[in-house]
Design a protein around this motif. Structure first.
Motif, PDB file in Angstrom:
ATOM      1  N   GLU A   1      22.058   5.668  20.922  1.00 57.00           N
ATOM      2  CA  GLU A   1      23.387   5.645  21.548  1.00 57.00           C
ATOM      3  C   GLU A   1      23.369   4.899  22.882  1.00 57.00           C
TER       4      GLU A   1
ATOM      5  N   ARG B   1      25.054   4.142  14.851  1.00 54.97           N
ATOM      6  CA  ARG B   1      24.448   5.194  15.664  1.00 54.97           C
ATOM      7  C   ARG B   1      24.670   4.971  17.155  1.00 54.97           C
ATOM      8  N   GLY B   2      25.593   4.093  17.498  1.00 54.77           N
ATOM      9  CA  GLY B   2      26.048   4.001  18.892  1.00 54.77           C
ATOM     10  C   GLY B   2      25.437   2.890  19.717  1.00 54.77           C
TER      11      GLY B   2
END
Ligand SMILES: NC(=O)c1ccc[n+]([C@@H]2O[C@H](COP(=O)([O-])OP(=O)(O)OC[C@H]3O[C@@H](n4cnc5c(N)ncnc54)[C@H](OP(=O)(O)O)[C@@H]3O)[C@@H](O)[C@H]2O)c1
Length: 247
Positions: free
Chosen positions: A8, A32-33
């Motif tokens: 992230e 997943r950021g």
């Protein structure tokens, strides 16, 4: 995002991002950021991939990047910094497999593989290492190959370029000190457009093998994500991911 583990918020530049393993890695990390910065020569693919990532709520930037042109790697790193303020990970993934018997003396193909597979990675290091030093943190992930672990006929030069990157990455790790991370990921037979760069005869052979045993590119992307998501003091050196059916 400095000093934290996970994916992230990390800024991840990827070469060869428009298809195959690079594309799968961009999609997974963005999901997943991560903020992904996409480089390759076919800009229409990069544009479409960035749009797909943004439509799913992710963040992406792209720029035409030919890894045989040193300035293009500088441009990719600068785009990461300009757009997202930093660069956390450079995935040196662009590669070609112009495999052939050495007896055919395809010197231009040999040179092309050295230019893309080896010098392309070196140019990436040249562009990102000073930035990583300035930031005090950074991660190189290079896509090598099982071709370098089990050397077989027709793949000598290709395997040599991949093992050169393996050696280079270990040297880089030795010099990196305690603030940088260096990972090599060795895919086995993976279902991608990789055979497209080969001669017609080789392409047919490799496609047959792919049809029989290949794993999807997402399997390699997950290995890259695993290396990236570790805490800063955990350096995943090498991961081999191949089909169970691969000898
Ligand atoms: N598929 C396998 O079985 C396998 C196995 C072991 C290792 N690998 C390695 O995995 C990496 C990714 O390959 P892949 O399987 O995902 O095949 P791929 O779909 O053909 O992806 C390779 C990418 O590299 C890019 N590329 C080629 N020449 C370039 C250049 N001069 N500058 C910038 N980008 C360039 C291509 O994009 P543009 O043409 O748009 O530039 C393409 O998107 C390669 O390093 C390959 O050696 C693949």
């Amino acid at each position: 995002m400095s000093g934290t583990s996970g994916i992230e918020g990390k800024v991840v530049a990827i070469t060869g991002a428009g298809s195959g393993i690079g594309e799968a890695t961009a999609l997974l990390l963005a999901e997943r950021g991560a903020k992904v910065v996409l480089g390759a020569r076919r800009t229409e693919r990069l544009e479409a991939l960035a749009a797909r990532i943004e439509a799913a709520g992710g963040e992406a930037a792209w720029t035409r990047t030919d890894v045989t042109v040193r300035e293009d790697l500088t441009g990719l790193v600068e785009l990461a910094r300009g757009r997202f303020g930093r660069l956390d990970v450079l995935v040196g993934n662009a590669g070609i497999g112009l495999i052939s018997p050495l007896d055919e003396v395809r010197v231009e193909d040999w040179e092309r593989m050295i230019d893309v597979n080896l010098k392309g990675v070196l140019y990436g290091i040249a562009a990102a290492l000073p930035v990583f030093r300035e930031q005090g943190t950074g991660h190189f992930v290079n896509t090598v190959s099982t071709a370098g672990l089990r050397v077989v006929p027709l793949q000598a030069v290709y395997a040599a370029t991949k093992n050169a990157v393996r050696t280079l990455s270990e040297g880089l790790r030795q010099e990196a000190g305690d603030s940088l991370r260096v990972t090599v990921v060795s895919p086995g037979v993976t279902r991608t457009d990789f055979p497209d760069s080969m001669s017609a005869e080789m392409r047919a052979q490799v496609r047959d093998r792919m049809d029989a045993i290949a794993i999807p590119p997402d399997a390699i992307a997950r290995a890259i994500a695993y290396a990236v998501e570790q805490p800063d003091n955990v350096d995943v050196g090498a991961i081999v991911v191949r089909p169970t059916a691969q000898a």
